[in-house]
Design a protein around this motif. Structure first.
Motif, PDB file in Angstrom:
ATOM      1  N   THR A  74       0.803  -1.229   0.000  1.00 36.28           N
ATOM      2  CA  THR A  74       0.000   0.000   0.000  1.00 36.28           C
ATOM      3  C   THR A  74       0.833   1.274   0.000  1.00 36.28           C
ATOM      4  O   THR A  74       0.278   2.365  -0.067  1.00 36.28           O
ATOM      5  CB  THR A  74      -0.911   0.035   1.232  1.00 36.28           C
ATOM      6  N   GLN A  75       2.152   1.146   0.130  1.00 35.03           N
ATOM      7  CA  GLN A  75       3.050   2.310   0.175  1.00 35.03           C
ATOM      8  C   GLN A  75       2.766   3.198   1.383  1.00 35.03           C
ATOM      9  O   GLN A  75       3.058   4.391   1.359  1.00 35.03           O
ATOM     10  CB  GLN A  75       2.965   3.116  -1.123  1.00 35.03           C
ATOM     11  N   ARG A  76       2.195   2.631   2.421  1.00 31.70           N
ATOM     12  CA  ARG A  76       1.955   3.390   3.655  1.00 31.70           C
ATOM     13  C   ARG A  76       2.808   2.787   4.766  1.00 31.70           C
ATOM     14  O   ARG A  76       2.733   1.582   5.030  1.00 31.70           O
ATOM     15  CB  ARG A  76       0.482   3.330   4.059  1.00 31.70           C
ATOM     16  N   ASP A 126       2.591   3.030   8.014  1.00 38.13           N
ATOM     17  CA  ASP A 126       1.887   2.460   9.166  1.00 38.13           C
ATOM     18  C   ASP A 126       1.323   1.074   8.866  1.00 38.13           C
ATOM     19  O   ASP A 126       1.079   0.295   9.783  1.00 38.13           O
ATOM     20  CB  ASP A 126       0.770   3.401   9.645  1.00 38.13           C
ATOM     21  N   PHE A 130       9.411   4.276  -3.275  1.00 31.22           N
ATOM     22  CA  PHE A 130       8.780   3.538  -2.179  1.00 31.22           C
ATOM     23  C   PHE A 130       9.438   2.175  -1.947  1.00 31.22           C
ATOM     24  O   PHE A 130       8.810   1.279  -1.385  1.00 31.22           O
ATOM     25  CB  PHE A 130       7.288   3.330  -2.467  1.00 31.22           C
ATOM     26  N   PHE A 184       5.126  -2.245  -7.776  1.00 33.14           N
ATOM     27  CA  PHE A 184       5.189  -2.449  -9.225  1.00 33.14           C
ATOM     28  C   PHE A 184       5.977  -3.708  -9.588  1.00 33.14           C
ATOM     29  O   PHE A 184       6.227  -3.966 -10.751  1.00 33.14           O
ATOM     30  CB  PHE A 184       5.814  -1.209  -9.879  1.00 33.14           C
ATOM     31  N   SER A 238       1.073   9.529   9.463  1.00 35.19           N
ATOM     32  CA  SER A 238       0.263   8.587   8.697  1.00 35.19           C
ATOM     33  C   SER A 238      -1.065   9.216   8.298  1.00 35.19           C
ATOM     34  O   SER A 238      -1.784   8.668   7.451  1.00 35.19           O
ATOM     35  CB  SER A 238      -0.007   7.315   9.520  1.00 35.19           C
ATOM     36  N   ASP A 239      -1.390  10.314   8.926  1.00 34.82           N
ATOM     37  CA  ASP A 239      -2.657  10.979   8.631  1.00 34.82           C
ATOM     38  C   ASP A 239      -2.492  11.901   7.413  1.00 34.82           C
ATOM     39  O   ASP A 239      -1.583  12.733   7.367  1.00 34.82           O
ATOM     40  CB  ASP A 239      -3.105  11.792   9.846  1.00 34.82           C
ATOM     41  N   TRP A 254       0.111  15.736   5.263  1.00 43.65           N
ATOM     42  CA  TRP A 254       1.001  15.567   4.108  1.00 43.65           C
ATOM     43  C   TRP A 254       1.243  16.861   3.345  1.00 43.65           C
ATOM     44  O   TRP A 254       2.332  17.101   2.849  1.00 43.65           O
ATOM     45  CB  TRP A 254       0.426  14.503   3.157  1.00 43.65           C
ATOM     46  N   TYR A 291       4.122  16.341   0.511  1.00 45.58           N
ATOM     47  CA  TYR A 291       3.990  14.931   0.110  1.00 45.58           C
ATOM     48  C   TYR A 291       2.575  14.720  -0.406  1.00 45.58           C
ATOM     49  O   TYR A 291       1.604  15.129   0.244  1.00 45.58           O
ATOM     50  CB  TYR A 291       4.265  14.046   1.321  1.00 45.58           C
ATOM     51  N   GLY A 313       1.201  11.725  -1.132  1.00 39.78           N
ATOM     52  CA  GLY A 313       0.619  10.431  -0.809  1.00 39.78           C
ATOM     53  C   GLY A 313       1.071   9.302  -1.699  1.00 39.78           C
ATOM     54  O   GLY A 313       1.806   9.499  -2.676  1.00 39.78           O
ATOM     55  N   PRO A 314       0.652   8.086  -1.357  1.00 40.79           N
ATOM     56  CA  PRO A 314       1.056   6.908  -2.124  1.00 40.79           C
ATOM     57  C   PRO A 314       0.605   6.991  -3.577  1.00 40.79           C
ATOM     58  O   PRO A 314      -0.405   7.620  -3.889  1.00 40.79           O
ATOM     59  CB  PRO A 314       0.324   5.761  -1.414  1.00 40.79           C
ATOM     60  N   LEU A 315       1.381   6.326  -4.440  1.00 40.76           N
ATOM     61  CA  LEU A 315       1.028   6.307  -5.861  1.00 40.76           C
ATOM     62  C   LEU A 315      -0.050   5.275  -6.159  1.00 40.76           C
ATOM     63  O   LEU A 315      -0.864   5.464  -7.048  1.00 40.76           O
ATOM     64  CB  LEU A 315       2.270   5.980  -6.697  1.00 40.76           C
TER      65      LEU A 315
END
Lengths: 330, 190
Positions: free
Chosen positions: A59-61, A63, A182, A189, B171-172, B176, B181, B183-185
């Protein structure tokens, strides 16, 4: 001959498997050992404590991914809690979440291992063909100029002006890499030519049995009975009496329904990385002391993977990892 | 020569005789016990969190939530207005969620650390009162003393707690924008 891949938590009840080699840990060292030993015609069982982490689930997160990809959810520490010790958790180990920079072990360090620690077959000349083979199989190549960003270019310029020797690093990402940055959370990917993507399928194709979500609980030597505190089930005692065993249980399953298996084998290889392999060897030595010298003389420990061959019943010796010769080639 | 008078004795509750000195000692001990009890009650009460937050806590007690909030407020304080406050982001609640991913032994250690920070660290580093009731400057001094102190265990505890607080905060998605930032792609679509 083709092997298989299973999840520990999906196996029901108690099973007994037979193998020539059981490999504990499915990271960089363990996966490579599984592939090579399976190709050599041995029956191989690879046990990995973590799950099989597939790229489409990344998820590239931080946490979400750190607890999934690192041992003890990224909280693994030394006994006195003073140092964080990060290591991988899941099939492919740390190769799934490292940034894929590849460097050969420097010659000076290889020589030092040989000179100071008496390791055989690790001189630069001995290791060169193995490095070349690994680099070929994992697609290691120099990073292209196009991927160099501004601060790297600046750094190189500074290095050149100072006259310091340097050069581009190599990596093992393929054309799927989009430079998202990431890498340390796993590549969504699937651009990493890591152990999970390259070595595991080849090991299975060569006949290895790969079991994820399978934690090795005990390794017992031939003819031994477990200490009293281990005799929690009658099955455990009876199997231990028959031969060397590797036990596994699905840690996340309910305790009452945990499946388990024993696997008599000739050789056990520890691929638990530079953090856990020494700890496991140390615990094995403690067991050996308990058994008053019946442990293998052929236990050895290396940074990434170690092997030991259980001794014949009644054989005597110690299990001091750093003083023993390397294991025999299978 | 006249003999010194003997201490006067009186009947104890069990029928035994209690000397004056013993009576005095009992009185002092009782006072100390009462004082310690009162101090303990004072030190361990007054931790209140909104009912909605308390219902959502899985691992932290209301008291531990208060300690995390106090620590988070010092670690995450922003001098400019670009960053949302840790209360807005509900950092302590997010940290409560992260605790669920930790190994049980690590979780126990961390919860114990919160109690140590609350009660043991302030007097250890020269402040009276519990951490959550200290002023901001004093709280900073306590945390800085932990961070730079000679105890490796305290330093590691502080670093571990700080890492979790920062992870919970950043993380929130509301944080960001302030750090540039986006966020995730994955999951963004084509």
């Amino acid at each position: 001959m083709s092997g298989s891949q299973e999840r520990g938590r999906e196996l029901a009840g108690e099973e007994e498997w037979r193998a020539d080699v059981v490999i504990c840990g499915g990271g960089a060292g363990g996966c490579m050992a599984a592939r090579e030993l399976a190709r050599a015609g041995l029956d191989v069982v690879l046990l990995e404590q973590g799950d099989d982490q597939l790229p489409h689930t990344f998820t590239q997160r931080e946490d979400e991914m750190i607890p999934r990809m690192f041992a003890r959810a990224g909280g693994q520490r030394t006994a006195d809690r003073s140092m964080l010790v990060l290591s991988g958790h899941g099939l492919g180990g740390s190769t799934v979440h490292n940034i894929n920079l590849c460097k050969r072990t420097p010659d000076a360090i290889l020589d030092r291992w040989a000179d100071e620690h008496g390791l055989e077959g690790v001189r630069p000349g001995d290791m060169a063909p193995f490095f070349a083979m690994v680099e070929r199989d994992l697609g290691v190549r120099a990073i292209d100029e196009a991927r160099m960003n501004a601060h790297n270019r600046l750094f190189r310029e500074g290095v050149e002006r100072l006259g310091v020797r340097g050069g581009m690093l190599s990596h093992n990402r393929d054309e799927r890499c989009i430079g998202s940055g990431f890498c340390e959370l796993g590549c969504a990917f699937d651009a990493k030519m890591n152990a999970r993507r390259v070595l595991v399928p080849e090991a299975i194709a060569a006949g290895a049995r790969v079991v994820t979500d399978a934690r090795v609980r005990r390794v017992l030597l031939e003819g031994s009975a477990p200490p009293a505190r281990w005799r929690r089930s009658r099955a455990a005692s009876s199997r231990c009496a028959r031969g060397p065993c590797a036990w596994r249980a699905a840690p996340s399953a309910p305790r009452s329904s945990r499946s388990r298996a024993s696997c008599p084998m000739r050789t056990i290889a520890s691929g638990a990385g530079c953090a856990s392999t020494p700890a496991r060897s140390w615990r094995a030595c403690s067991i050996a002391r308990w058994r008053r010298g019946r442990a293998s003389r052929r236990a050895t420990s290396a940074p990434s993977c170690s092997t030991s061959r259980p001794a014949r019943s009644g054989a005597r010796g110690s299990c001091r990892a750093s003083r023993t010769p390397p294991p025999p080639r299978p | 020569m006249r003999a010194l008078p003997l201490p006067r004795a009186r009947e104890g509750p069990g029928g035994g005789r209690v000397g004056r000195r013993r009576f005095f000692r009992l009185g002092v001990a009782g006072s100390i016990a009462l004082g310690a009890g009162g101090l303990l009650a004072w030190q361990t009460s007054g931790y209140e969190v909104p009912a909605g937050v308390a219902r959502r806590l899985r691992h932290l007690s209301p008291k531990e939530h208060c300690v995390v909030s106090a620590v988070g407020a010092r670690i995450l304080r922003a001098d400019d207005g670009a960053f949302p406050s840790h209360d807005e982001v509900e950092t302590a609640l997010a940290l409560d969620g992260l605790l669920g991913t930790l190994h049980p032994a690590d979780r126990r250690d961390l919860l114990a650390l919160l109690h140590v920070i609350e009660h043991a660290m302030p007097p250890w580093f020269g402040h009276l009162g519990r951490f959550t009731r200290l002023g901001g400057v004093a709280q900073d001094e306590v945390l800085e003393a932990m961070r730079t102190g000679s105890s490796g265990l305290l330093r590691a505890g502080f670093e571990g707690l700080k890492a979790l607080v920062v992870l919970a905060y950043f993380s929130d998605a509301r944080t960001w924008e302030a750090i540039g930032y986006d966020g995730p792609l994955v999951g963004r679509g084509a």
